[in-house]
Design a protein around this motif. Structure first.
Motif, PDB file in Angstrom:
ATOM      1  N   HIS A   1       0.760  -1.296   0.063  1.00  0.00           N
ATOM      2  CA  HIS A   1       0.079  -0.005   0.093  1.00  0.00           C
ATOM      3  C   HIS A   1       0.880   1.266   0.024  1.00  0.00           C
ATOM      4  O   HIS A   1       0.438   2.301   0.212  1.00  0.00           O
ATOM      5  CB  HIS A   1      -0.841  -0.152   1.149  1.00  0.00           C
ATOM      6  N   ALA A   2       2.063   1.056  -0.151  1.00  0.00           N
ATOM      7  CA  ALA A   2       2.991   2.282  -0.109  1.00  0.00           C
ATOM      8  C   ALA A   2       2.637   3.187  -1.529  1.00  0.00           C
ATOM      9  O   ALA A   2       2.352   2.706  -2.622  1.00  0.00           O
ATOM     10  CB  ALA A   2       4.552   1.841  -0.488  1.00  0.00           C
ATOM     11  N   LYS A   3       2.774   4.503  -1.449  1.00  0.00           N
ATOM     12  CA  LYS A   3       2.461   5.293  -2.465  1.00  0.00           C
ATOM     13  C   LYS A   3       3.390   5.859  -3.144  1.00  0.00           C
ATOM     14  O   LYS A   3       3.477   6.141  -4.314  1.00  0.00           O
ATOM     15  CB  LYS A   3       1.420   6.462  -1.995  1.00  0.00           C
ATOM     16  N   LYS A   4       4.572   6.075  -2.356  1.00  0.00           N
ATOM     17  CA  LYS A   4       5.695   6.755  -3.008  1.00  0.00           C
ATOM     18  C   LYS A   4       6.971   5.665  -3.221  1.00  0.00           C
ATOM     19  O   LYS A   4       7.614   5.917  -4.165  1.00  0.00           O
ATOM     20  CB  LYS A   4       6.154   7.710  -1.788  1.00  0.00           C
ATOM     21  N   ALA A   5       7.133   4.931  -2.325  1.00  0.00           N
ATOM     22  CA  ALA A   5       8.265   4.047  -2.325  1.00  0.00           C
ATOM     23  C   ALA A   5       8.240   3.010  -3.362  1.00  0.00           C
ATOM     24  O   ALA A   5       7.280   2.534  -3.802  1.00  0.00           O
ATOM     25  CB  ALA A   5       8.577   3.264  -0.804  1.00  0.00           C
ATOM     26  N   LYS A   6       9.508   2.587  -3.883  1.00  0.00           N
ATOM     27  CA  LYS A   6       9.640   1.193  -4.334  1.00  0.00           C
ATOM     28  C   LYS A   6       9.560   0.145  -3.563  1.00  0.00           C
ATOM     29  O   LYS A   6       9.936   0.245  -2.178  1.00  0.00           O
ATOM     30  CB  LYS A   6      11.218   1.145  -5.085  1.00  0.00           C
ATOM     31  N   LYS A   7       8.904  -1.112  -3.858  1.00  0.00           N
ATOM     32  CA  LYS A   7       8.630  -2.122  -3.042  1.00  0.00           C
ATOM     33  C   LYS A   7       9.261  -3.401  -3.168  1.00  0.00           C
ATOM     34  O   LYS A   7       9.330  -3.908  -4.309  1.00  0.00           O
ATOM     35  CB  LYS A   7       6.893  -2.338  -2.971  1.00  0.00           C
ATOM     36  N   ILE A   8       9.925  -3.954  -2.159  1.00  0.00           N
ATOM     37  CA  ILE A   8      10.773  -5.276  -2.146  1.00  0.00           C
ATOM     38  C   ILE A   8      10.065  -6.232  -1.420  1.00  0.00           C
ATOM     39  O   ILE A   8      10.045  -5.838  -0.080  1.00  0.00           O
ATOM     40  CB  ILE A   8      12.081  -5.165  -1.945  1.00  0.00           C
ATOM     41  N   SER A   9       9.801  -7.199  -1.801  1.00  0.00           N
ATOM     42  CA  SER A   9       9.226  -8.410  -0.819  1.00  0.00           C
ATOM     43  C   SER A   9      10.472  -9.422  -0.739  1.00  0.00           C
ATOM     44  O   SER A   9      10.853  -9.972  -1.809  1.00  0.00           O
ATOM     45  CB  SER A   9       7.758  -9.193  -1.334  1.00  0.00           C
ATOM     46  N   TRP A  10      10.815  -9.735   0.609  1.00  0.00           N
ATOM     47  CA  TRP A  10      12.091 -10.515   0.620  1.00  0.00           C
ATOM     48  C   TRP A  10      11.488 -11.988   1.195  1.00  0.00           C
ATOM     49  O   TRP A  10      11.126 -12.132   2.189  1.00  0.00           O
ATOM     50  CB  TRP A  10      12.963  -9.967   1.948  1.00  0.00           C
ATOM     51  N   VAL A  11      11.760 -12.836   0.281  1.00  0.00           N
ATOM     52  CA  VAL A  11      11.120 -14.251   0.339  1.00  0.00           C
ATOM     53  C   VAL A  11      12.001 -15.450   1.099  1.00  0.00           C
ATOM     54  O   VAL A  11      13.315 -15.345   0.459  1.00  0.00           O
ATOM     55  CB  VAL A  11      10.630 -14.846  -1.086  1.00  0.00           C
ATOM     56  N   HIS A  12      11.844 -15.791   2.251  1.00  0.00           N
ATOM     57  CA  HIS A  12      12.512 -16.926   2.890  1.00  0.00           C
ATOM     58  C   HIS A  12      11.888 -18.269   3.197  1.00  0.00           C
ATOM     59  O   HIS A  12      12.433 -18.901   3.736  1.00  0.00           O
ATOM     60  CB  HIS A  12      12.660 -16.081   4.540  1.00  0.00           C
ATOM     61  N   MET A  13      11.125 -18.290   1.953  1.00  0.00           N
ATOM     62  CA  MET A  13      10.394 -19.571   2.469  1.00  0.00           C
ATOM     63  C   MET A  13       9.906 -20.405   0.973  1.00  0.00           C
ATOM     64  O   MET A  13      10.178 -19.800   0.110  1.00  0.00           O
ATOM     65  CB  MET A  13       8.727 -19.339   2.928  1.00  0.00           C
ATOM     66  N   ASP A  14      10.067 -21.671   1.118  1.00  0.00           N
ATOM     67  CA  ASP A  14       9.641 -22.515  -0.117  1.00  0.00           C
ATOM     68  C   ASP A  14       8.099 -22.591   0.054  1.00  0.00           C
ATOM     69  O   ASP A  14       7.382 -23.454   0.427  1.00  0.00           O
ATOM     70  CB  ASP A  14      10.414 -23.829   0.191  1.00  0.00           C
ATOM     71  N   TYR A  15       7.664 -21.708  -0.804  1.00  0.00           N
ATOM     72  CA  TYR A  15       6.021 -21.912  -0.754  1.00  0.00           C
ATOM     73  C   TYR A  15       5.322 -22.892  -1.524  1.00  0.00           C
ATOM     74  O   TYR A  15       3.982 -23.463  -1.503  1.00  0.00           O
ATOM     75  CB  TYR A  15       5.457 -20.581  -1.410  1.00  0.00           C
ATOM     76  N   THR A  16       5.997 -23.816  -2.354  1.00  0.00           N
ATOM     77  CA  THR A  16       5.497 -25.165  -2.425  1.00  0.00           C
ATOM     78  C   THR A  16       5.505 -26.162  -1.567  1.00  0.00           C
ATOM     79  O   THR A  16       4.602 -27.073  -1.684  1.00  0.00           O
ATOM     80  CB  THR A  16       6.430 -25.895  -3.915  1.00  0.00           C
ATOM     81  N   ILE A  17       5.978 -25.796  -0.371  1.00  0.00           N
ATOM     82  CA  ILE A  17       5.786 -26.859   0.768  1.00  0.00           C
ATOM     83  C   ILE A  17       5.422 -26.047   1.981  1.00  0.00           C
ATOM     84  O   ILE A  17       4.578 -26.758   2.587  1.00  0.00           O
ATOM     85  CB  ILE A  17       7.276 -27.369   1.041  1.00  0.00           C
ATOM     86  N   ASP A  18       5.705 -24.838   2.147  1.00  0.00           N
ATOM     87  CA  ASP A  18       5.219 -24.310   3.421  1.00  0.00           C
ATOM     88  C   ASP A  18       3.753 -24.146   3.398  1.00  0.00           C
ATOM     89  O   ASP A  18       3.228 -23.762   2.301  1.00  0.00           O
ATOM     90  CB  ASP A  18       5.628 -22.924   3.554  1.00  0.00           C
ATOM     91  N   LYS A  19       2.995 -24.414   4.396  1.00  0.00           N
ATOM     92  CA  LYS A  19       1.481 -24.224   4.304  1.00  0.00           C
ATOM     93  C   LYS A  19       1.028 -22.972   5.111  1.00  0.00           C
ATOM     94  O   LYS A  19       0.325 -23.071   6.364  1.00  0.00           O
ATOM     95  CB  LYS A  19       0.937 -25.447   4.798  1.00  0.00           C
ATOM     96  N   SER A  20       1.852 -22.030   5.032  1.00  0.00           N
ATOM     97  CA  SER A  20       1.389 -20.653   5.802  1.00  0.00           C
ATOM     98  C   SER A  20       0.021 -20.000   4.925  1.00  0.00           C
ATOM     99  O   SER A  20      -0.159 -20.762   3.827  1.00  0.00           O
ATOM    100  CB  SER A  20       2.585 -19.574   5.744  1.00  0.00           C
ATOM    101  N   THR A  21      -0.211 -18.959   5.221  1.00  0.00           N
ATOM    102  CA  THR A  21      -1.437 -18.095   4.341  1.00  0.00           C
ATOM    103  C   THR A  21      -0.871 -18.010   2.832  1.00  0.00           C
ATOM    104  O   THR A  21      -1.798 -18.535   2.220  1.00  0.00           O
ATOM    105  CB  THR A  21      -1.587 -16.815   4.868  1.00  0.00           C
TER     106      THR A  21
END
Length: 382
Positions: free
Chosen positions: A122-142
């Protein structure tokens, strides 16, 4: 000539307690060039073990200090934390972002899983980076339960998605297919500091058998339950060794009961949290990563830096760090695979010595300078 204006970079993380994502964030912040970046760490919760290690000059802000009022009652503190976290997750995203971060930064980095990325989207000004630390093919988080379309919608507003290993990036794109946004940057391992800390205490195990050390948060993911089962099996086969597990977490009581139930008190021990675990790893004959899944694995990297032979189950991060078995043993990610590999390592001293030499050859891979410069390339490009 006027100095070039520093980029204002904010890193948002829920908590700064002990953990892999928290350690990765701490190491990166402490290594970034403060002549180039005006750095702010924004935490939701006020407390955290790593706050005291943050380099002076980095702004450190907590957004939910209310939890401090209930430190005297842990049950109440957890309820207040849960309420606050859910409140900001449920209110309109623009309002949550305004209250927790504000539109004053050039770059915002989401350190963590679901909520940090949702927040900075929801940042209006900033460039946005998501830092992924998880294997989402296995992890069953949201996020792990997202469909391809849901994942693309969730991450679509990011300018860059930074994954902690190449296989982590590959699996992210296998699930969500956003290759134009993803890149890989390894977590920074502070090799010099680890080596220095390892020298601060001279650990000498009172044992005439090989000593194997494992370390990590005591959770199902880390697989310490199956490691203890394999340990029991090998002891019953007459393969004498000592197993030490360093860490704390929600599985502590279950693991303690498992040790008692299987009568392993003389051969396996839960050491709990150690502020400086590195002397224990350095003095060990072997380090074991028994994880069911990983995306990087700090403890594997740190063991390599200390020259300790490593055996790891086959999962995303360790495979890459050990270069598919060149610099340590990779075994099938199962009880059987762990048992077969561990038996081989424990009974073959020459193999352990060879792995020790290989680990020493791999140390340069974890140069903090090179890894930091790679991260700075991402920040400079945006």
């Amino acid at each position: 000539m006027k100095d070039k204006k520093k980029k204002k970079v904010a890193f948002y993380i829920d908590t700064f307690n002990r953990g892999g994502t928290e350690k990765a964030t701490l190491n990166l912040l402490n290594q970034l060039n403060m002549e180039k970046y005006d750095i702010t760490l924004i935490r939701f919760f006020p407390e955290g073990e790593y706050n005291r290690y943050l380099k002076p000059g980095i702004k450190n802000k907590a957004r939910y200090p209310l939890a401090l009022l209930f430190r005297w009652n842990k049950k109440m503190e957890h309820r207040v934390q849960w309420w606050g976290r859910n409140f900001f997750d449920r209110i309109p995203g623009n309002l949550a972002h305004k209250l927790l971060i504000g539109n004053r930064y050039d770059i915002e980095v989401a350190c963590g899983f679901y909520f940090p990325t949702k927040l900075i989207s929801h940042a209006k000004k900033a460039k946005k980076i998501s830092w992924v630390h998880m294997d989402y093919t296995i992890d069953k988080s949201t996020i792990g339960n997202f469909s391809k379309e849901e994942g693309q919608a969730f991450f679509g507003g990011m300018d860059k998605i930074v994954c902690v290993s190449h296989e982590c990036e590959d699996k992210f794109n296998l699930k969500f297919d956003l290759p134009d946004k993803t890149t890989t940057r390894y977590n920074i391992v502070n090799s010099d500091e680890i080596i220095e800390l390892a020298e601060k205490e001279n650990i000498q195990y009172d044992s005439d058998v090989p000593v194997a050390v494992a370390m990590g948060r005591l959770t199902w993911q880390k697989g310490f339950d199956r490691l203890l089962s394999v340990h029991k099996e090998l002891i019953e086969k007459g393969i004498r060794h000592k197993l030490l597990i360093i860490g704390e977490g929600e599985e502590y009581d279950n693991l303690s009961r498992q040790i008692q139930r299987d009568h392993l008190e003389d051969t396996a021990e839960l050491l709990g949290y150690r502020e400086n675990p590195y002397p224990y790893i350095k003095a060990a004959d072997l380090f074991i990563c028994s994880s069911r899944h990983e995306s990087f694995s700090f403890v594997v990297a740190e063991s390599i830096v200390l020259g300790t032979p490593v055996i790891s189950t086959e999962c995303t991060g360790p495979k890459e760090l050990l270069e598919n078995g060149t610099y340590g043993m990779i075994v099938e990610n199962s009880d059987i695979g762990l048992a077969v590999g561990l038996e081989k390592m424990l009974t073959d001293k020459n193999l352990r010595e060879d792995m020790r030499k290989k680990a020493c050859e791999r140390k340069e891979f974890f140069s903090a300078k090179n890894l930091t410069e790679a991260w700075e390339d991402v920040l400079d490009y945006l």
